[in-house]
Design a protein around this motif. Structure first.
Motif, short mmCIF file in Angstrom:
data_model
loop_
_atom_site.label_atom_id
_atom_site.label_comp_id
_atom_site.label_asym_id
_atom_site.label_seq_id
_atom_site.Cartn_x
_atom_site.Cartn_y
_atom_site.Cartn_z
N LEU A 102 0.80 -1.23 0.00
CA LEU A 102 0.00 0.00 0.00
C LEU A 102 0.83 1.28 0.00
O LEU A 102 0.28 2.37 -0.19
N ASP A 103 2.14 1.17 0.24
CA ASP A 103 3.01 2.35 0.38
C ASP A 103 2.50 3.26 1.49
O ASP A 103 2.40 4.50 1.34
N LEU A 104 2.20 2.66 2.63
CA LEU A 104 1.66 3.43 3.75
C LEU A 104 2.68 4.39 4.35
O LEU A 104 2.31 5.30 5.10
N ASP A 105 3.96 4.21 4.02
CA ASP A 105 4.97 5.15 4.51
C ASP A 105 4.74 6.56 3.98
O ASP A 105 5.25 7.53 4.55
N LYS A 106 3.93 6.69 2.93
CA LYS A 106 3.65 8.01 2.38
C LYS A 106 2.45 8.68 3.04
O LYS A 106 2.07 9.79 2.67
N THR A 107 1.85 7.99 4.01
CA THR A 107 0.65 8.52 4.65
C THR A 107 0.86 8.95 6.09
O THR A 107 0.07 9.72 6.63
N GLY A 108 1.88 8.43 6.75
CA GLY A 108 2.05 8.66 8.18
C GLY A 108 1.36 7.62 9.03
O GLY A 108 1.49 7.61 10.25
N VAL A 109 0.61 6.70 8.40
CA VAL A 109 -0.04 5.61 9.13
C VAL A 109 1.03 4.62 9.58
O VAL A 109 1.86 4.18 8.79
N GLU A 110 1.00 4.26 10.86
CA GLU A 110 2.03 3.40 11.41
C GLU A 110 1.62 1.94 11.40
O GLU A 110 0.45 1.60 11.57
N LEU A 111 2.61 1.08 11.22
CA LEU A 111 2.43 -0.36 11.30
C LEU A 111 3.16 -0.89 12.53
O LEU A 111 4.15 -0.30 12.98
N ASP A 112 2.67 -2.04 13.06
CA ASP A 112 3.42 -2.67 14.14
C ASP A 112 4.50 -3.57 13.56
O ASP A 112 4.69 -3.63 12.34
N GLU A 113 5.19 -4.28 14.42
CA GLU A 113 6.34 -5.08 13.97
C GLU A 113 5.93 -6.23 13.06
O GLU A 113 6.77 -6.78 12.33
N LYS A 114 4.66 -6.61 13.06
CA LYS A 114 4.18 -7.70 12.19
C LYS A 114 3.48 -7.19 10.93
O LYS A 114 3.01 -8.00 10.13
N GLY A 115 3.42 -5.89 10.77
CA GLY A 115 2.81 -5.33 9.57
C GLY A 115 1.35 -4.97 9.70
O GLY A 115 0.72 -4.55 8.73
N TYR A 116 0.77 -5.10 10.90
CA TYR A 116 -0.62 -4.69 11.11
C TYR A 116 -0.69 -3.19 11.37
O TYR A 116 0.23 -2.60 11.95
N ILE A 117 -1.77 -2.57 10.94
CA ILE A 117 -1.93 -1.13 11.11
C ILE A 117 -2.25 -0.83 12.57
O ILE A 117 -3.14 -1.44 13.17
N ARG A 118 -1.55 0.13 13.15
CA ARG A 118 -1.80 0.52 14.53
C ARG A 118 -3.07 1.38 14.60
O ARG A 118 -3.18 2.39 13.89
N VAL A 119 -3.99 0.96 15.45
CA VAL A 119 -5.23 1.71 15.65
C VAL A 119 -5.51 1.79 17.14
O VAL A 119 -5.00 1.00 17.94
N ASN A 120 -6.38 2.78 17.51
CA ASN A 120 -6.84 2.81 18.89
C ASN A 120 -8.12 2.00 19.01
O ASN A 120 -8.53 1.33 18.06
N ASP A 121 -8.79 2.09 20.17
CA ASP A 121 -9.97 1.25 20.35
C ASP A 121 -11.20 1.79 19.63
O ASP A 121 -12.28 1.20 19.72
N ARG A 122 -11.03 2.88 18.89
CA ARG A 122 -12.09 3.36 17.99
C ARG A 122 -11.73 3.09 16.54
O ARG A 122 -12.39 3.57 15.62
N LEU A 123 -10.64 2.32 16.34
CA LEU A 123 -10.13 1.91 15.03
C LEU A 123 -9.61 3.10 14.22
O LEU A 123 -9.53 3.03 12.99
N GLU A 124 -9.21 4.16 14.91
CA GLU A 124 -8.59 5.31 14.27
C GLU A 124 -7.08 5.10 14.21
O GLU A 124 -6.47 4.63 15.19
N THR A 125 -6.48 5.43 13.09
CA THR A 125 -5.03 5.43 13.01
C THR A 125 -4.53 6.72 13.63
O THR A 125 -5.31 7.56 14.10
N ASP A 126 -3.21 6.90 13.62
CA ASP A 126 -2.67 8.14 14.18
C ASP A 126 -2.73 9.29 13.18
O ASP A 126 -2.22 10.38 13.45
#
Length: 475
Positions: free
Chosen positions: A280-304
């Motif tokens: 997805l080239d998520l590095d161009k969005t500022g969206v963070e991934l965890d060490e396994k490649g899953y998108i980091r979200v809070n408990d409302r499923l919002e990214t940073d």
């Protein structure tokens, strides 16, 4: 190339993505969904529904087995794998058409192609039919799911093993199928292919099947597999693979310090999942991934990143369609001012072997690890008269009861276990004390009637001996 503007840009048409799209478009919001390949996601195409379709065909074969069936005979029984695959494809085609109609009727635009981010809320889509489009959303929802992982075993990739996707399209019967992995996918396929007539071997790295379940549950499933004629190797590791899956493969396996060679026709890999975020080239969005490649979200499923959400398996949610469905509810409620979260969700699990294994809430292992006091009640499925009408008396039910008489967890291994679990889950959601189920009037003879008997057994402390002689309601 002009950038097309949308209120909602959704990447992936899996359960959360498609429901988000249909709902937001029906609210009059300009919405676009980018889907790489499978309209509606994996569930209606290559996962939940197709696999259960094939499993039901395997059950049909078992019901007319001359020795273990129901006494229904029509001559020599044969399995037509092409017919099994054809029935599955008909169902998938119908479901895909239903999805296409839903997109059209909602007004959401479905774009078939591969999306890559070029900046925070903009993607360039390589269209499946050729050409490209640039799409931008005021809000972005990422719902790209996961794919089967292939372990790093020498020779395995070169052997071109099947995943569940290829296994569901089989129009031939494997002579000897080796399944790597003793989880949900591996066990369901193992039983189905064995019932169709394949020789089946399961290779599990862990000490038990279904590593998250209590040992007695894992042991019951192991007994089922072996009684079906399936070879199961526990605490086993594949050291290398040679040959070509679909023709002939040779696996060098180490099991409990002993090495052996397995020669088979096919390999099915069912050892875990990998998030589809790497393209997805998520590095161009500022969206963070965890060490396994899953998108980091809070408990409302919002990214940073503001106004960017991730849902379903790619966001690390439990890998079930029903969880993706609830992820969608979390996001939709919060978009209109709600405060819904993913915290403390009561998530049910079901393994669709025959009989089924169903669980909701805590296991005994989890209760002990978290220091939560509990009592337990347990009953064999043979005490539920419904199982005798089905000639399926195998299994048991058990429940964990809290100090306030509420149900903390429930496990059923037996006929119609998934339906039993739904009844108990409803009681747990309503915080209903277990005597309500003990005293409820359930239709006779149904599986649910067994809950009268289970909860009539006085719950005891862990390690105590449960007496079931007083469960006359089941008899």
């Amino acid at each position: 190339m002009a950038v097309e503007q949308f209120q909602n840009l959704i990447i992936g048409s899996g359960v959360a993505g498609k429901i988000l799209a249909w709902t937001l478009a029906n609210r009059g919001q300009r919405t676009v969904v980018v889907e790489r390949a499978m309209i509606g996601g994996s569930c209606p195409n290559v996962a939940c529904l197709p696999s259960k379709n094939v499993i039901y065909s395997a059950k049909a074969a078992s019901l007319v087995h001359p020795e273990t069936g129901l006494g229904v005979t029509t001559g020599r029984m044969n399995v037509d794998m092409a017919g099994v695959a054809r029935r599955k494809r008909m169902m998938v085609d119908e479901l895909v058409k239903l999805h296409i109609d839903k997109f059209k009727n909602s007004g959401a635009e479905l774009v078939m192609g591969e999306a890559r981010f070029t900046e925070r809320k903009t993607v360039q889509v390589a269209l499946n039919d050729g050409g490209t489009r640039q799409l931008q959303g005021e809000r972005v929802f990422i719902n790209v799911g996961t794919r089967a992982s292939i372990p790093n075993v020498p020779g395995l990739i070169d052997a071109a093993p099947m995943t569940h996707v290829e296994a569901l399209n089989l129009e031939r019967l494997p002579g000897h199928l080796v399944i790597l992995g003793g989880g949900y996918v591996g066990l369901e396929f193992a039983q189905a292919l064995r019932r169709f007539g394949s020789q089946v071997t399961i290779i599990q790295r862990e000490l038990q099947l279904l590593g998250r379940e209590d040992p007695e549950v894992a042991e019951a499933i192991l007994d089922l597999m072996r009684d079906e004629g399936i070879e199961v190797l526990l605490n086993a590791e594949v050291k290398n693979v040679a040959g070509n899956s679909g023709k002939k493969v040779t696996l060098q396996v180490e099991s409990e310090s002993l090495e052996r060679t397995i020669v088979a026709s096919d390999i099915l890999v069912a050892t875990g999942r990998t998030p589809n975020t790497d393209g997805l080239d998520l590095d161009k969005t500022g969206v963070e991934l965890d060490e396994k490649g899953y998108i980091r979200v809070n408990d409302r499923l919002e990214t940073d990143v503001l106004d960017v959400w991730a849902t379903g398996e790619c966001a690390g949610s439990p890998k079930f369609t029903h969880v993706g469905d609830d992820d969608c509810r979390v996001v939709l409620d919060n978009l209109v001012g709600g405060n819904r979260t993913t915290r403390d969700r009561l998530i049910p699990y079901c393994l669709f072997t025959d009989p089924e294994l169903a669980r909701v809430g805590m296991t005994e292992s989890e209760a002990r690890e978290n220091g939560i006091p509990y009592r337990i009640t347990r009953m064999p499925m043979s005490m539920v008269l419904r199982t005798h009408t089905l000639s399926q008396t195998r299994g048991f039910m058990k429940a964990l009861i809290g100090t306030d008489d509420r149900i903390l967890g429930f496990t059923a291994f037996g006929a119609e276990a998934s339906e039993l679990m739904a009844v108990v889950q409803t009681a747990m959601l309503g915080k209903v004390p277990y005597p309500v189920l003990r005293d409820a009037i359930f239709t006779h003879p149904t599986a649910a009637e067994g809950l009268n008997g289970l909860f009539a057994i006085p719950p005891i402390e862990p390690g105590g001996k449960i007496k079931v002689s007083g469960t006359k309601k089941c008899l």
